[in-house]
Scaffold this motif. Structure first.
Motif: not given
Length: 294
Positions: A235-258
């Motif tokens: 699924g998708w989730g709404n998460f604190p940016l300070s926590v998931v920013s490292e996941h974005f850097s590792k490309r294990s998560l993607v920040r959605l664009e609307f």
């Protein structure tokens, strides 16, 4: 012969200062009294503590061997004396803190670390749970305060103080992001069609309905678990940016664009305590430290 803390402190001061005169000044005593005290102690112990010469004073092997124990004992006694003084001025002995499961704990732990450096004998209990569960625990006097995001409803039984602001962002796995892109689904409203992973408890109402977007939701009371579930494509989730920013850097998560809005929701973080209880001394200090960290 029983050594007392004053004698141990005297031995350590002489070792640290290098001579009787400097140790005497540090202890607000006269050099002759310090020299006499060591001589009497050596006689009672039948041990030589310091080698003396005209221009040199050095601890013996005996003194060096007891130094670690002496320092530990003296430090513990000083901590105890400080704690007793703190108790006499209103510092409590125990503090129970609740932390909402989706709050970045790094900032909170940094503040607590600074507090226990100042008050090492303060006993702290940490409780991590969904925000609404912490609210109930506060009402039941199970915790002294809790840290959580602002609620859409003001409770007159609670008081709060702003610590900082966290930005929540919608995130999804790289594979699911590719599927959305291929289907040209790039609006916030399209998320309602996909399962949402929420950090909360199904036993309590959500503190802020703005976080609920999808018709289908899975719940977990653990932020790390929620992130792992999204990374696995559940699924998708709404998460604190300070926590998931490292996941974005590792490309294990993607920040959605609307196309229809920005992907970001600012959420104030509050320290919350019962309105009928004044802030205790330790809690006041901790809140001030947290404000600096955030």
């Amino acid at each position: 012969m029983k050594l007392n803390s004053e004698q141990l402190e005297l031995i350590l001061e002489i070792m640290d200062r290098g001579n009787f005169s400097a140790a005497a000044r540090a202890l607000n005593r006269v050099p002759s009294a310090v020299s006499m005290a060591i001589a009497n102690l050596e006689a009672e112990l039948n041990l030589k503590l310091f080698e003396r010469s005209k221009n040199h004073l050095a601890p013996t092997e005996v003194t060096l061997s007891i130094e670690p124990h002496a320092r530990l004992i003296v430090n513990k006694i000083r901590q105890l004396e400080l704690h007793l003084t703190e108790l006499s001025t209103g510092l409590e002995t125990h503090l129970s803190i609740g932390v909402a499961a989706d709050v970045n704990q790094k900032f909170l732990l940094a503040g607590i670390e600074h507090l226990i450096q100042q008050h090492p004998l303060l006993n702290i209990e940490m409780v991590c749970a969904p925000q609404q569960e912490l609210k109930v625990r506060l009402q039941n006097n199970e915790i002294d305060l809790y840290i959580a995001y602002s609620s859409s409803v003001i409770d007159i039984n609670e008081r709060f103080r702003l610590l900082g602001v966290e930005q929540f962002v919608a995130a999804i796995s790289p594979q699911e992001a590719q599927h959305l892109k291929a289907q040209h689904k790039n609006e916030l409203t399209m998320l309602s069609e996909f399962r949402q992973i929420i950090v909360a408890s199904k036993n309590y109402p959500l503190p802020d309905p703005r976080v609920l977007v999808s018709d289908s939701c899975w719940y977990t009371d653990n932020l790390s678990m929620a992130i792992n579930m999204v990374e696995q494509g559940m699924g998708w989730g709404n998460f604190p940016l300070s926590v998931v920013s490292e996941h974005f850097s590792k490309r294990s998560l993607v920040r959605l664009e609307f196309n229809d809005t920005t992907n970001g929701l600012d959420m104030p973080i509050h320290a919350i305590w019962p309105s009928h209880k004044p802030l205790s001394k330790a809690v006041q200090m901790l809140i001030e430290l947290w404000e600096k960290e955030f």
